[in-house]
Design an enzyme around this catalytic site. Structure first.
Site, PDB file in Angstrom:
ATOM      1  N   ASP A 205       0.827  -1.200   0.000  1.00  0.00           N
ATOM      2  CA  ASP A 205       0.000   0.000   0.000  1.00  0.00           C
ATOM      3  C   ASP A 205       0.871   1.265   0.000  1.00  0.00           C
ATOM      4  O   ASP A 205       1.900   1.300   0.682  1.00  0.00           O
ATOM      5  CB  ASP A 205      -0.867  -0.043   1.273  1.00  0.00           C
ATOM      6  CG  ASP A 205      -1.955   0.990   1.284  1.00  0.00           C
ATOM      7  OD1 ASP A 205      -2.775   0.981   0.356  1.00  0.00           O
ATOM      8  OD2 ASP A 205      -1.988   1.799   2.226  1.00  0.00           O
ATOM      9  N   GLU A 268       1.747  -0.488  -4.880  1.00  0.00           N
ATOM     10  CA  GLU A 268       0.761   0.520  -5.286  1.00  0.00           C
ATOM     11  C   GLU A 268       1.545   1.817  -5.511  1.00  0.00           C
ATOM     12  O   GLU A 268       1.688   2.649  -4.636  1.00  0.00           O
ATOM     13  CB  GLU A 268      -0.307   0.740  -4.203  1.00  0.00           C
ATOM     14  CG  GLU A 268      -1.412   1.665  -4.701  1.00  0.00           C
ATOM     15  CD  GLU A 268      -2.113   2.454  -3.601  1.00  0.00           C
ATOM     16  OE1 GLU A 268      -3.191   2.988  -3.885  1.00  0.00           O
ATOM     17  OE2 GLU A 268      -1.596   2.574  -2.474  1.00  0.00           O
TER      18      GLU A 268
HETATM   19  C1  GLC Z   1      -4.199   3.098  -0.583  1.00  0.00           C
HETATM   20  C2  GLC Z   1      -5.388   2.174  -0.535  1.00  0.00           C
HETATM   21  C3  GLC Z   1      -6.581   2.975  -0.105  1.00  0.00           C
HETATM   22  C4  GLC Z   1      -6.325   3.512   1.292  1.00  0.00           C
HETATM   23  C5  GLC Z   1      -5.041   4.322   1.314  1.00  0.00           C
HETATM   24  C6  GLC Z   1      -4.578   4.565   2.712  1.00  0.00           C
HETATM   25  O1  GLC Z   1      -4.326   4.063  -1.547  1.00  0.00           O
HETATM   26  O2  GLC Z   1      -5.566   1.547  -1.770  1.00  0.00           O
HETATM   27  O3  GLC Z   1      -7.747   2.212  -0.127  1.00  0.00           O
HETATM   28  O4  GLC Z   1      -7.386   4.321   1.707  1.00  0.00           O
HETATM   29  O5  GLC Z   1      -3.980   3.647   0.674  1.00  0.00           O
HETATM   30  O6  GLC Z   1      -4.125   3.363   3.270  1.00  0.00           O
END
Ligand code: GLC
Length: 555
Positions: A205, A268
């Site tokens: 993440d 991500e």
């Molecule tokens: C990432 C996740 C999202 C979350 C954010 C904070 O972007 O995909 O869903 O709210 O991180 O953890």
């Protein structure tokens, strides 16, 4: 041969499936999906042709951000089950030749995590430096101009210890301080804990975000309006995107590589620039996969999509594996975003996703063409995007409530869509009478059947390898390319287009009717939004062992 070369890069040419556990299948009747439901759905995923599943956060959490606020990195959320259930899931998936990836949240914890509880106790507490604390700025307000994901200041004042703490998301999600060696040590243990249990990897993440600027400098203005370049008029040049973050992935990659079956790190990487995206692969010593958001946010049009694909492939280091996905729990579902629910376009999008070289990621429901659901304000569950606007009233960059893409899986046409026996599921269910697994499974002309055929073709042609990609000339509105031994023709327009016949046999066609012959010899006419896959003239069907090999794996 070094140890890396001997690893089986199973994600090359593979299909990952993002499964939002809370909305997949509820087996204990509480209105939330659970690990028992994931296990019960494995046969379906195996039938569909999935190689690995990525589970949305499964660790204990107060659910201020539905699991992205972790309070225990070594456990299982009680709503979902127990560690034993997770072990069982990993074993059951492996029995079917599928890997399990977990979602790891290293950028921040929950404010209920024992580390933060301790850190907030006093300035001298053992975990104080696990988080980012600072005194007021020159004007007596927050230390700098950074904004959180709702557009409010990213700093909250902590009265008991008279300092601000940093939160790039909600105030209940304090950012970890990666300048602190103890944080590194803690995450090394977390990685090993799950890898030792047979977890095949992590989706990481906010992978671009871990380190913050040591001097806490102000972020510069963002003027392009590109949601990937920044939010709320600010470019996160100092609150994220710091070069030191790459060192973390070099360390983690060494850990991942130390297992006999190489563990997968999938980031991500929320970045606008393809060169920056490429940097996360390093010299095959950082992440093996980095999500491509410029592709996700490209218009479903030519030359937009082909341009991002070509740009990506030019910039990735040699041997790096691209990732193609179009829906997730933040950005919404591609059948809505890209396709406005038009089934011709949904079929075409699936065909493109499945025939690009690299790794394909489906979001649960993509395979049946599930669209976003309009969740009324009173039923919305996501605090960060609630009401679809920010505290600053200028949009939250999420383009509406994220709940729209988190509604329960539509298994059948019954009132609760086969998802739950509870009177009320946690989020409302979309139109399951028209779009559901049960109906489409029995229908050879359904979106689901097309998707399954595409995945099966993909495994046969691409499984276990990185095939080459070559764009081909195409008429206006068309996209043509060669991927491995396949030739793909796609009509991205509402008019028929005439293309050169790619040769026989045509292996797949997004609509039942094969393209008609054109006026000139060697031409074919693609119907509006139609796509076909053919075997490239002269190319032979793949016969090597990798395409048909046993999918079992050892940890
Ligand atoms: C990432 C996740 C999202 C979350 C954010 C904070 O972007 O995909 O869903 O709210 O991180 O953890």
């Amino acid at each position: 041969m070094n140890s890396k070369d001997s690893h089986d890069r199973w994600w090359h040419g593979a299909v990952l499936y993002q499964l939002y556990v809370r909305s997949w299948l509820d087996t204990d009747g509480d209105g939330y999906g659970d690990l028992g439901g994931v296990i019960a759905g494995l046969d379906y995923l195996s039938w569909l042709g999935v190689d690995g599943i990525w589970l949305s956060p499964t660790m204990p959490s107060p659910d201020e951000d539905w699991g992205y606020d972790v309070s225990d990195y070594l456990g299982v959320h009680p709503d979902f089950g127990t560690l034993d259930d997770m072990d069982r899931l990993i074993a059951e998936a492996r029995r079917r030749g599928m890997r399990v990836l977990l979602d790891l949240v290293p950028n921040h914890t929950s404010s209920a995590h024992p580390w933060f509880v301790d850190a907030a106790g006093s300035r001298g507490s053992a975990h104080r430096d696990f988080y980012v604390w600072a005194g007021p700025g020159p004007d007596g307000g927050p230390p700098n101009n950074w904004l959180d994901a709702t557009g409010s200041p990213a700093w909250s004042w902590h009265e008991p210890t008279k300092q601000y703490y940093l939160h790039n998301f909600l105030p209940s999600q304090p950012d970890l301080n990666w300048w602190e060696p103890g944080v590194h040590e803690a995450f090394t243990k977390i990685l090993r804990f799950w890898f030792d249990r047979g977890v095949a990897g992590f989706r990481i993440d906010v992978a671009h975000g871990l380190y913050k600027d040591a001097k806490l400098r102000d972020n510069p203005a963002e003027t392009t309006g590109n949601p990937l370049a920044g939010r709320f008029g600010q470019q996160p040049a100092y609150s994220a995107n710091r070069p030191e973050t790459h060192d973390v992935y070099r360390d983690w990659r060494r850990i991942a590589d130390s297992y006999p079956a190489e563990r997968l790190l999938l980031g991500e990487t929320w970045v606008a620039d393809l060169a920056r995206l490429a940097s996360f692969y390093g010299n095959d010593d950082q992440l093996q996969l980095a999500f491509n958001f410029p592709f996700v946010f490209a218009d479903f049009a030519v030359p937009d999509l082909p341009d991002v694909v070509a740009g990506t492939l030019t910039r990735l280091p040699a041997g790096a594996c691209p990732v193609w996905m179009a829906s997730n729990h933040d950005v919404g579902r591609f059948p809505t975003r890209w396709c406005d629910g038009d089934e011709r376009k949904i079929r075409l999008a699936l065909l493109v996703l499945a025939t690009l070289p690299g790794t394909m990621v489906l979001y649960y429901g993509d395979e049946i063409g599930m669209t976003d659901v309009d969740v009324p304000l009173g039923l919305q569950q996501d605090k960060m995007s609630r009401g679809g606007c920010s505290s600053r009233g200028d949009g939250n960059g999420w383009q509406g409530s994220r709940d729209r893409a988190r509604t329960p899986m539509q298994w059948d046409g019954s009132a609760a869509a086969g998802f739950t026996r509870a009177a009320a599921p946690w989020l409302p269910i979309g139109d399951s009478t028209t779009v559901n697994v049960a109906d489409q499974r029995d229908d050879p002309s359904s979106v689901l059947s097309l998707c399954r055929d595409l995945l099966s073709l993909r495994r046969a042609e691409f499984g276990g390898q990185l095939v080459s990609y070559q764009p081909l000339p195409a008429p206006p509105g068309g996209w043509a390319y060669r991927s491995g031994s396949l030739t793909v023709l796609a009509n991205f327009s509402g008019r028929p287009i005439t293309c050169q016949d790619p040769g026989k046999p045509v292996l797949l066609c997004t609509t039942g009717a094969a393209p008609a012959a054109g006026n000139a010899a060697g031409d074919i006419v693609l119907a509006p939004w139609q796509g076909i896959v053919a075997r490239t003239a002269g190319a032979r069907q793949r016969q090597d062992a990798a395409s048909t090999r046993e999918r079992g794996w050892n940890t």
